[in-house]
Design a protein around this motif. Structure first.
Motif, PDB file in Angstrom:
ATOM      1  N   ALA A   1       9.518  -7.463  16.732  1.00 47.94           N
ATOM      2  CA  ALA A   1       8.879  -6.262  16.174  1.00 47.94           C
ATOM      3  C   ALA A   1       8.517  -6.523  14.730  1.00 47.94           C
ATOM      4  O   ALA A   1       9.362  -6.962  13.930  1.00 47.94           O
ATOM      5  CB  ALA A   1       9.823  -5.077  16.280  1.00 47.94           C
ATOM      6  N   ALA A   2       7.233  -6.274  14.395  1.00 52.17           N
ATOM      7  CA  ALA A   2       6.764  -6.416  13.019  1.00 52.17           C
ATOM      8  C   ALA A   2       5.529  -5.555  12.856  1.00 52.17           C
ATOM      9  O   ALA A   2       4.622  -5.592  13.701  1.00 52.17           O
ATOM     10  CB  ALA A   2       6.456  -7.874  12.709  1.00 52.17           C
ATOM     11  N   THR A   3       5.487  -4.749  11.797  1.00 49.89           N
ATOM     12  CA  THR A   3       4.359  -3.844  11.568  1.00 49.89           C
ATOM     13  C   THR A   3       3.781  -4.062  10.192  1.00 49.89           C
ATOM     14  O   THR A   3       4.474  -4.516   9.272  1.00 49.89           O
ATOM     15  CB  THR A   3       4.802  -2.380  11.691  1.00 49.89           C
ATOM     16  N   CYS A   4       2.500  -3.731  10.088  1.00 47.28           N
ATOM     17  CA  CYS A   4       1.789  -3.908   8.814  1.00 47.28           C
ATOM     18  C   CYS A   4       2.036  -2.700   7.917  1.00 47.28           C
ATOM     19  O   CYS A   4       2.100  -1.559   8.374  1.00 47.28           O
ATOM     20  CB  CYS A   4       0.283  -4.038   9.051  1.00 47.28           C
ATOM     21  N   GLU A   5       2.150  -2.974   6.634  1.00 48.54           N
ATOM     22  CA  GLU A   5       2.207  -1.908   5.642  1.00 48.54           C
ATOM     23  C   GLU A   5       0.906  -1.884   4.842  1.00 48.54           C
ATOM     24  O   GLU A   5       0.421  -0.824   4.461  1.00 48.54           O
ATOM     25  CB  GLU A   5       3.396  -2.115   4.719  1.00 48.54           C
ATOM     26  N   TYR A   6       0.337  -3.031   4.604  1.00 41.21           N
ATOM     27  CA  TYR A   6      -0.935  -3.175   3.873  1.00 41.21           C
ATOM     28  C   TYR A   6      -1.823  -4.134   4.645  1.00 41.21           C
ATOM     29  O   TYR A   6      -1.301  -5.027   5.365  1.00 41.21           O
ATOM     30  CB  TYR A   6      -0.691  -3.704   2.455  1.00 41.21           C
ATOM     31  N   PRO A   7      -3.146  -3.990   4.505  1.00 43.52           N
ATOM     32  CA  PRO A   7      -3.891  -2.947   3.799  1.00 43.52           C
ATOM     33  C   PRO A   7      -3.772  -1.599   4.534  1.00 43.52           C
ATOM     34  O   PRO A   7      -3.316  -1.565   5.691  1.00 43.52           O
ATOM     35  CB  PRO A   7      -5.328  -3.482   3.810  1.00 43.52           C
TER      36      PRO A   7
ATOM     37  N   ARG B   1      -5.740   0.302   5.995  1.00 41.28           N
ATOM     38  CA  ARG B   1      -6.408   0.463   7.280  1.00 41.28           C
ATOM     39  C   ARG B   1      -5.584  -0.090   8.440  1.00 41.28           C
ATOM     40  O   ARG B   1      -5.812   0.263   9.606  1.00 41.28           O
ATOM     41  CB  ARG B   1      -7.777  -0.209   7.233  1.00 41.28           C
ATOM     42  N   LEU B   2      -4.615  -0.930   8.161  1.00 45.49           N
ATOM     43  CA  LEU B   2      -3.785  -1.508   9.216  1.00 45.49           C
ATOM     44  C   LEU B   2      -2.357  -0.988   9.179  1.00 45.49           C
ATOM     45  O   LEU B   2      -1.498  -1.446   9.958  1.00 45.49           O
ATOM     46  CB  LEU B   2      -3.758  -3.038   9.108  1.00 45.49           C
ATOM     47  N   GLN B   3      -2.097  -0.012   8.339  1.00 44.52           N
ATOM     48  CA  GLN B   3      -0.729   0.475   8.164  1.00 44.52           C
ATOM     49  C   GLN B   3      -0.161   0.998   9.480  1.00 44.52           C
ATOM     50  O   GLN B   3      -0.796   1.760  10.196  1.00 44.52           O
ATOM     51  CB  GLN B   3      -0.700   1.578   7.096  1.00 44.52           C
ATOM     52  N   GLY B   4       1.059   0.548   9.835  1.00 47.81           N
ATOM     53  CA  GLY B   4       1.738   0.975  11.037  1.00 47.81           C
ATOM     54  C   GLY B   4       1.370   0.191  12.272  1.00 47.81           C
ATOM     55  O   GLY B   4       1.993   0.364  13.334  1.00 47.81           O
ATOM     56  N   ARG B   5       0.338  -0.676  12.172  1.00 49.31           N
ATOM     57  CA  ARG B   5      -0.065  -1.460  13.335  1.00 49.31           C
ATOM     58  C   ARG B   5       0.911  -2.617  13.572  1.00 49.31           C
ATOM     59  O   ARG B   5       1.410  -3.253  12.642  1.00 49.31           O
ATOM     60  CB  ARG B   5      -1.470  -2.052  13.117  1.00 49.31           C
ATOM     61  N   SER B   6       1.174  -2.872  14.869  1.00 52.61           N
ATOM     62  CA  SER B   6       1.991  -4.053  15.208  1.00 52.61           C
ATOM     63  C   SER B   6       1.176  -5.304  14.929  1.00 52.61           C
ATOM     64  O   SER B   6      -0.018  -5.391  15.282  1.00 52.61           O
ATOM     65  CB  SER B   6       2.382  -4.010  16.689  1.00 52.61           C
ATOM     66  N   ILE B   7       1.806  -6.251  14.289  1.00 55.79           N
ATOM     67  CA  ILE B   7       1.096  -7.489  13.932  1.00 55.79           C
ATOM     68  C   ILE B   7       0.624  -8.203  15.189  1.00 55.79           C
ATOM     69  O   ILE B   7      -0.453  -8.804  15.216  1.00 55.79           O
ATOM     70  CB  ILE B   7       2.011  -8.400  13.084  1.00 55.79           C
ATOM     71  N   ALA B   8       1.368  -8.079  16.281  1.00 52.59           N
ATOM     72  CA  ALA B   8       0.999  -8.752  17.530  1.00 52.59           C
ATOM     73  C   ALA B   8      -0.293  -8.178  18.116  1.00 52.59           C
ATOM     74  O   ALA B   8      -0.946  -8.830  18.932  1.00 52.59           O
ATOM     75  CB  ALA B   8       2.138  -8.652  18.529  1.00 52.59           C
ATOM     76  N   SER B   9      -0.662  -6.959  17.691  1.00 51.60           N
ATOM     77  CA  SER B   9      -1.850  -6.308  18.275  1.00 51.60           C
ATOM     78  C   SER B   9      -3.124  -6.622  17.506  1.00 51.60           C
ATOM     79  O   SER B   9      -4.214  -6.257  17.949  1.00 51.60           O
ATOM     80  CB  SER B   9      -1.636  -4.785  18.300  1.00 51.60           C
ATOM     81  N   LEU B  10      -3.026  -7.290  16.349  1.00 47.10           N
ATOM     82  CA  LEU B  10      -4.199  -7.537  15.508  1.00 47.10           C
ATOM     83  C   LEU B  10      -5.029  -8.683  16.060  1.00 47.10           C
ATOM     84  O   LEU B  10      -4.510  -9.668  16.589  1.00 47.10           O
ATOM     85  CB  LEU B  10      -3.776  -7.853  14.077  1.00 47.10           C
TER      86      LEU B  10
END
Length: 454
Positions: free
Chosen positions: A63-69, A71-80
């Motif tokens: 589990a890992a989520t973005c804080e910045y930028p 526009r990506l806040q709260g998104r799982s890094i695996a989903s990018l």
């Protein structure tokens, strides 16, 4: 750590994670990186790829989520997607230009590049990456500008700027640094030094010079002798002397010349050679009371000292033994106790050379007849030989007398080296008593015989 199964790093305010941080955790089952301040830019794209791999194989929960930028806040890094990481390969915005510089000045090469993340600038000189820590004259500014202080001839050539980030790399065109130097007479960078070398080995006299135009370096012997081209080899860094001999002992001069002038520097080759005999003494046989001389000469460097011993002992100072400056041993008034084995020693710090000789002293002895002449007769007109032999020390000389007068060589008489008297064409006048005399420096003896002519 290879067996680590759970790694919880949540709530640690992490914003960046170096690439490959978890690549060695083969047993990992759970990884928590949520509730951090992760910046999901191009530098973190590797983590997105890693977590997508975890999701595909199903062996690791992550589990890992973005804080910045934002526009990506709260998104799982695996989903990018790759595009959402906003990676941008480097691109050159300002290329370096050719420059011309004179000796000792400072030169600047400017290079600008953009990309995401910000690219790192690397400079290449003549197809080799510059090690900026290896030479304090080089300095790289934050904006990518390369500064070269106190330029020298070795700095000339092609320079190229390379911009690199995690998305790729790009190179500029080559920029040329042309070096020019004002005319200058030669001066030495390295001068030859006095060198001690053991005979038979090899050595190098170093000599390097600078100037403009670049000086031509040559070598001569200090005494004016020509170099031995078979053993004296000129190299870029000096003069290589191969298989050194005693003839190499002396001065060598390095000359540096150009059209602005010349300089020279001289050094000494000091050849060290162990002692070697130049004249070897020979066995001697002398008569008692006479003088014996043993010649003994040696060479080497440093020059050896000649010393004599008899039967392993030094010669007595009170005796009639004299060692001349040439190394010759002189024994005056030789006596029987002087007889024996003598040793000549050539001594230097590099070793000792020895040679032995034998002295034989013969005692003096009065002549003694070994064959006496006998009374004899001869017919008129015939020749006759009369023998008379003697021995002694020294060897006696035989002479003949008749009627108290010594016989001399003539057409009538002949005395051989062995003492035999020959009378040619005997006549009545040759009849009579003859004396044979054997004489040496110690005395003489006499015997006689009677010759009858018939």
């Amino acid at each position: 750590l290879l067996k680590l199964e759970r790694l919880f790093l949540h709530n640690n305010r992490l914003s960046k994670i170096p690439a490959g941080s978890f690549s060695h955790l083969d047993s990992l089952k759970r990884l928590r990186l949520d509730s951090n301040a992760l910046v999901c830019d191009c530098d973190l794209m590797w983590l997105g790829g890693l977590m997508q791999g975890y999701a595909r194989n199903g062996q690791t929960q992550a589990a890992a989520t973005c804080e910045y930028p934002r526009r990506l806040q709260g998104r799982s890094i695996a989903s990018l997607t790759v595009e959402e990481f906003n990676c941008e390969s480097p691109r050159i915005t300002f290329e370096p230009r050719d420059v011309e510089v004179t000796s000792g000045n400072t030169v600047y090469f400017t290079c600008r590049a953009e990309g995401n993340p910000k690219p790192k600038i690397i400079w290449i000189h003549n197809n080799h990456s510059l090690d900026l820590e290896d030479d304090s004259r080089f300095n790289l500014f934050d904006d990518g500008t390369l500064m070269i202080r106190n330029t020298r001839e070795s700095d000339q050539g092609e320079y190229q700027c390379m911009a690199r980030n995690s998305a790729g790399e790009v190179k500029t065109q080559n920029a040329m640094l042309r070096y020019s130097s004002p005319p200058a007479k030669p001066s030495f960078i390295i001068q030859p030094q006095d060198t001690e070398v053991l005979i038979g080995t090899s050595t190098t006299l170093e000599c390097m010079a600078t100037g403009h135009p670049h000086p031509h370096v040559t070598w001569t012997r200090g005494s004016g002798e020509a170099l031995d081209r078979s053993r004296h080899l000129t190299t870029s860094g000096g003069l290589y002397l191969q298989n050194v001999t005693l003839q190499d002992h002396g001065q060598f001069t390095c000359h540096a010349d150009n059209n602005q002038g010349s300089v020279q520097a001289t050094a000494n080759i000091i050849v060290q050679a162990p002692p070697q005999f130049r004249v070897i003494p020979k066995d001697q046989v002398v008569l008692e009371g006479h003088t014996a001389e043993f010649l003994c000469e040696a060479e080497g460097n440093p020059p050896p000292i000649i010393a004599w011993t008899k039967a392993g002992r030094q010669l007595s100072q009170e005796s009639l033994h004299t060692v001349l400056s040439s190394g010759t041993l002189r024994i005056e008034h030789a006596a029987h106790h002087d007889q024996g084995q003598y040793e000549c020693q050539a001594v230097s710090p590099l070793g000792v050379k020895k040679v032995s000789v034998q002295l034989t002293v013969k005692p003096k002895a009065l002549p003694v007849f070994t064959q006496l002449p006998q009374d004899t007769s001869v017919e008129v007109g015939n020749n006759i030989n009369i023998s008379c032999h003697a021995q002694g020390e020294p060897q006696p000389i035989i002479t003949w007398n008749k009627a108290g007068v010594q016989i001399t060589e003539s057409g009538k008489f002949h005395v051989s080296g062995e003492g035999m008297l020959t009378i040619y064409d005997a006549g009545q006048a040759d009849q009579g008593r003859y004396e044979c005399v054997a004489r040496n420096s110690f005395g003489f003896v006499v015997t006689n015989m009677f010759l009858t002519v018939v």
